[in-house]
Design a protein around this motif. Structure first.
Motif, PDB file in Angstrom:
ATOM      1  N   THR A 186     -40.519  57.904  23.099  1.00  0.00           N
ATOM      2  CA  THR A 186     -40.761  56.260  23.334  1.00  0.00           C
ATOM      3  C   THR A 186     -41.860  55.445  22.177  1.00  0.00           C
ATOM      4  N   LEU A 187     -43.380  56.538  22.576  1.00  0.00           N
ATOM      5  CA  LEU A 187     -44.769  56.171  22.112  1.00  0.00           C
ATOM      6  C   LEU A 187     -45.079  57.101  20.906  1.00  0.00           C
ATOM      7  N   THR A 188     -43.955  58.065  20.282  1.00  0.00           N
ATOM      8  CA  THR A 188     -44.636  58.744  19.136  1.00  0.00           C
ATOM      9  C   THR A 188     -43.433  57.910  18.017  1.00  0.00           C
ATOM     10  N   LEU A 189     -42.378  58.012  18.330  1.00  0.00           N
ATOM     11  CA  LEU A 189     -41.320  57.876  17.070  1.00  0.00           C
ATOM     12  C   LEU A 189     -41.054  56.135  17.201  1.00  0.00           C
ATOM     13  N   GLY A 190     -41.198  55.332  18.506  1.00  0.00           N
ATOM     14  CA  GLY A 190     -40.374  54.596  18.763  1.00  0.00           C
ATOM     15  C   GLY A 190     -40.263  53.307  18.050  1.00  0.00           C
ATOM     16  N   TRP A 191     -41.807  52.867  17.550  1.00  0.00           N
ATOM     17  CA  TRP A 191     -41.323  52.091  16.672  1.00  0.00           C
ATOM     18  C   TRP A 191     -41.598  52.062  15.114  1.00  0.00           C
ATOM     19  N   PRO A 192     -41.696  53.790  14.201  1.00  0.00           N
ATOM     20  CA  PRO A 192     -40.431  53.764  12.906  1.00  0.00           C
ATOM     21  C   PRO A 192     -39.031  53.694  13.340  1.00  0.00           C
ATOM     22  N   LEU A 193     -38.487  54.073  14.018  1.00  0.00           N
ATOM     23  CA  LEU A 193     -37.461  53.962  14.620  1.00  0.00           C
ATOM     24  C   LEU A 193     -37.023  52.585  14.544  1.00  0.00           C
ATOM     25  N   TYR A 194     -37.410  51.758  15.389  1.00  0.00           N
ATOM     26  CA  TYR A 194     -37.329  50.182  15.509  1.00  0.00           C
ATOM     27  C   TYR A 194     -36.828  49.474  13.931  1.00  0.00           C
ATOM     28  N   LEU A 195     -38.224  49.892  13.343  1.00  0.00           N
ATOM     29  CA  LEU A 195     -38.426  49.278  11.917  1.00  0.00           C
ATOM     30  C   LEU A 195     -36.939  50.520  11.126  1.00  0.00           C
ATOM     31  N   THR A 196     -36.491  50.975  11.363  1.00  0.00           N
ATOM     32  CA  THR A 196     -35.991  51.646  10.346  1.00  0.00           C
ATOM     33  C   THR A 196     -34.360  51.326  11.070  1.00  0.00           C
ATOM     34  N   PHE A 197     -34.183  51.859  11.985  1.00  0.00           N
ATOM     35  CA  PHE A 197     -32.848  51.906  12.059  1.00  0.00           C
ATOM     36  C   PHE A 197     -32.474  50.767  13.693  1.00  0.00           C
ATOM     37  N   ASN A 198     -33.481  49.709  14.094  1.00  0.00           N
ATOM     38  CA  ASN A 198     -33.512  48.719  14.998  1.00  0.00           C
ATOM     39  C   ASN A 198     -32.816  49.317  15.761  1.00  0.00           C
ATOM     40  N   VAL A 199     -33.811  51.049  16.753  1.00  0.00           N
ATOM     41  CA  VAL A 199     -33.328  51.889  17.647  1.00  0.00           C
ATOM     42  C   VAL A 199     -33.820  50.297  18.358  1.00  0.00           C
ATOM     43  N   SER A 200     -33.733  50.297  19.902  1.00  0.00           N
ATOM     44  CA  SER A 200     -34.088  49.893  21.416  1.00  0.00           C
ATOM     45  C   SER A 200     -34.052  48.283  21.213  1.00  0.00           C
ATOM     46  N   GLY A 201     -33.076  47.643  19.787  1.00  0.00           N
ATOM     47  CA  GLY A 201     -33.590  46.460  19.135  1.00  0.00           C
ATOM     48  C   GLY A 201     -31.894  45.133  19.478  1.00  0.00           C
ATOM     49  N   ARG A 202     -31.569  44.322  19.044  1.00  0.00           N
ATOM     50  CA  ARG A 202     -30.835  43.838  19.440  1.00  0.00           C
ATOM     51  C   ARG A 202     -28.918  44.559  18.289  1.00  0.00           C
ATOM     52  N   PRO A 203     -28.041  44.842  19.568  1.00  0.00           N
ATOM     53  CA  PRO A 203     -26.719  44.712  18.643  1.00  0.00           C
ATOM     54  C   PRO A 203     -26.845  44.080  17.230  1.00  0.00           C
ATOM     55  N   TYR A 204     -26.227  44.870  16.273  1.00  0.00           N
ATOM     56  CA  TYR A 204     -25.392  43.841  15.501  1.00  0.00           C
ATOM     57  C   TYR A 204     -23.899  44.206  15.191  1.00  0.00           C
ATOM     58  N   ASP A 205     -23.728  44.037  14.099  1.00  0.00           N
ATOM     59  CA  ASP A 205     -22.246  44.406  14.144  1.00  0.00           C
ATOM     60  C   ASP A 205     -22.334  44.919  12.413  1.00  0.00           C
ATOM     61  N   ARG A 206     -23.173  45.966  12.171  1.00  0.00           N
ATOM     62  CA  ARG A 206     -23.793  46.188  11.178  1.00  0.00           C
ATOM     63  C   ARG A 206     -25.320  46.663  10.830  1.00  0.00           C
ATOM     64  N   PHE A 207     -25.352  47.903  10.713  1.00  0.00           N
ATOM     65  CA  PHE A 207     -26.192  48.883  10.571  1.00  0.00           C
ATOM     66  C   PHE A 207     -27.554  47.884   9.505  1.00  0.00           C
ATOM     67  N   ALA A 208     -28.612  47.718  10.670  1.00  0.00           N
ATOM     68  CA  ALA A 208     -29.602  46.858  10.766  1.00  0.00           C
ATOM     69  C   ALA A 208     -30.833  47.381  10.326  1.00  0.00           C
ATOM     70  N   SER A 209     -31.805  46.640   9.302  1.00  0.00           N
ATOM     71  CA  SER A 209     -33.882  47.567   9.340  1.00  0.00           C
ATOM     72  C   SER A 209     -34.126  46.919   8.589  1.00  0.00           C
ATOM     73  N   HIS A 210     -35.547  46.890   9.485  1.00  0.00           N
ATOM     74  CA  HIS A 210     -36.704  46.008   9.265  1.00  0.00           C
ATOM     75  C   HIS A 210     -36.954  45.605   7.700  1.00  0.00           C
ATOM     76  N   TYR A 211     -36.390  47.306   7.033  1.00  0.00           N
ATOM     77  CA  TYR A 211     -36.457  47.279   5.487  1.00  0.00           C
ATOM     78  C   TYR A 211     -35.214  46.558   4.391  1.00  0.00           C
ATOM     79  N   ASP A 212     -34.402  46.559   5.314  1.00  0.00           N
ATOM     80  CA  ASP A 212     -33.155  45.787   4.289  1.00  0.00           C
ATOM     81  C   ASP A 212     -33.122  44.618   4.168  1.00  0.00           C
TER      82      ASP A 212
END
Length: 384
Positions: A186-212
C-alpha cells in the motif's frame, strides 16, 4: 470525552482477545450547523495571502535545494562507511520536505493558496507535475472526495469494502506477515496504482484512470485540463529521462527516485490514517449527509512532521469543513471549533506506526452493527 474529543481506550469488549476498541464518534445528526462552526472561527483564518503562501514554497524549495546540493557535492567525497548512512538520511529528509511541497500543491487544488485561481492552478500544476502527479486530474477527483466523504456509494478514495465484497484471499492476509505485506504494498505502490487503475477508489462501471481524459471520473468540460495534466507529467518524465542520460540511472534514483517513493508513501499513509479508524462511521445513501461525512475524519499527531507537512496531518477535520482555508490558519481554526464539535471531533495521538498497524488489523471491512435499528451506518470490523 469532553470538548477536546481525544480518543480514549475504554474497557475491551473481548477480554479474552485483549482487544481495545476506541470510543466511537457520534453518528447522529449533529446539534450544530456548518454556519455555527464557521462563526466560531476568527474571520482572518479564511484570508489567503499570496505572499505568505509563496513564502512556504520558497522555504520548502530552498531546503530541498540545499539537501540536493549537499548530497550531490559532498556525499561522493565521503568514505563508503559514512556514505552508507548519509544517503538514507538524505532520502528521509528530502522525502519529508517534498511531501510538504506536495501539500502546498494540494492547497492550490483547493483554491487555498491565493485569491487568484489562475495562480493556484499554475503553481499547483508545476509543483505536482515535478512530483509526477497529474494536477487537474487529481484536483477534480479530490474535490469529489471532499463532496462525498464518508459515503459508501460516492466517496472517491479509500472507500471501505463491505464484508460481502471482501476477496477470498483476505483470510490469508489476516496475520502479522499478511498485514505487513499489505501495508508495504500500500505504501510503496498504492499511489501510482490509484492514479493509474483507480485501486482503492470508487467503483465505476468501466475502467477509470486519472490519466484518461475520457474516463468516467471526469466530465466533458474537464477533459481539456486532464490533457494538460498528462502533458505536465510527460514533461517532467522527459526531464528525468534527460537526467538519466546525463547523470546515469543510479544518480537519478538516489537523488530523486527514492525521495519520491517516500513522498508517495507519506501521502498514502496520511490519507489512509485520516479516513480509517475504528471509531469512524461510514454511511450509505439512506443516512449520509455532507456534514456528518466531513466529521467522519480524524486528526493525527506526526510529531515534528506536523510542521514539515504544513499541518495537513493534525488539522484534517477542519480542512474537510473549510477546504479553501490556508494551512497557516488551520491550527487556530481547529482550536476554535473544538468546543463546538465536542465528541464529534476526533484526535488520535497514537504513534503513527502503531496506528497504521492497528488500523490494518481492525479496519478490514464495514458493516452495520448487528441488531441495530439504524441500518445505514457502517462501522469497521475485522472478523472474517
Amino acid at each position: 470525552m469532553g470538548a477536546g474529543g481525544r480518543t480514549s481506550n475504554p474497557p475491551s469488549q473481548s477480554k479474552s482477545e485483549n482487544d481495545e476498541h476506541l470510543k466511537r464518534v457520534p453518528h447522529t445528526k449533529p446539534p450544530f450547523t456548518l454556519g455555527e462552526i464557521k462563526k466560531a472561527i476568527p474571520p482572518h483564518c479564511f484570508n489567503r495571502s499570496l505572499i505568505r503562501s509563496f513564502s512556504y514554497v520558497v522555504s520548502d524549495l530552498t531546503i530541498a535545494s540545499i539537501l540536493f546540493h549537499i548530497a550531490t557535492n559532498y556525499f561522493p567525497t565521503l568514505p563508503e562507511s559514512l556514505s552508507f548512512w548519509a544517503w538514507p538520511i538524505y532520502w528521509a529528509l528530502q522525502g519529508s520536505v517534498l511531501t510538504g511541497v506536495w501539500v502546498i500543491a494540494h492547497e492550490c487544488g483547493h483554491h487555498a493558496f491565493s485569491d487568484y485561481q489562475w495562480v493556484d492552478d499554475l503553481v499547483g500544476l508545476v509543483l505536482h507535475s515535478c512530483l509526477l502527479v497529474p494536477y487537474f486530474s487529481w484536483k477534480y477527483s479530490h474535490r469529489r472526495h471532499h463532496s462525498n466523504t464518508g459515503s459508501l456509494e460516492r466517496d472517491e478514495v479509500f472507500v471501505p469494502k463491505r464484508k460481502s465484497a471482501i476477496g477470498w484471499y483476505y483470510k490469508y492476509l489476516d496475520n502479522p506477515f499478511g498485514r505487513f505485506l499489505t501495508l508495504l504494498i500500500t505504501l510503496t505502490l498504492g499511489w501510482p496504482l490509484y492514479l493509474t487503475f483507480n485501486v482503492s477508489g470508487r467503483p465505476y462501471d468501466r475502467f477509470a484512470s486519472h490519466y484518461d481524459p475520457y474516463g468516467p471520473i471526469y466530465s466533458d468540460r474537464e477533459r481539456l485540463q486532464i490533457y494538460i495534466s498528462d502533458a505536465g507529467v510527460i514533461a517532467a518524465s522527459y526531464g528525468l529521462y534527460r537526467l538519466v542520460l546525463a547523470q546515469g540511472l543510479n544518480w537519478v534514483v538516489c537523488v530523486y527516485g527514492i525521495p519520491l517513493l517516500i513522498v508517495n508513501g507519506f501521502l498514502v499513509l496520511i490519507t489512509y490514517l485520516q479516513h480509517t479508524h475504528p471509531a469512524l462511521p461510514h454511511y450509505d445513501s439512506s443516512e449520509w449527509d455532507w456534514l456528518r461525512g466531513a466529521l467522519a475524519t480524524v486528526d493525527r499527531d506526526y510529531g515534528i512532521l506536523n510542521k514539515v507537512f504544513h499541518n495537513i496531518t493534525d488539522t484534517h477535520v477542519v480542512h474537510h469543513m473549510f477546504s479553501t482555508m490556508p494551512h497557516y490558519h488551520a491550527m487556530e481554526a481547529t482550536k476554535a471549533v473544538k468546543p463546538i464539535l465536542g465528541e464529534y471531533y476526533r484526535f488520535d495521538e497514537t504513534p503513527v506506526y502503531k496506528a497504521a498497524w492497528r488500523e490494518a488489523k481492525e479496519c478490514i471491512y464495514v458493516e452495520p452493527d448487528e441488531g441495530s435499528e439504524v441500518k445505514g451506518v457502517y462501522w469497521y470490523k475485522n472478523k472474517l
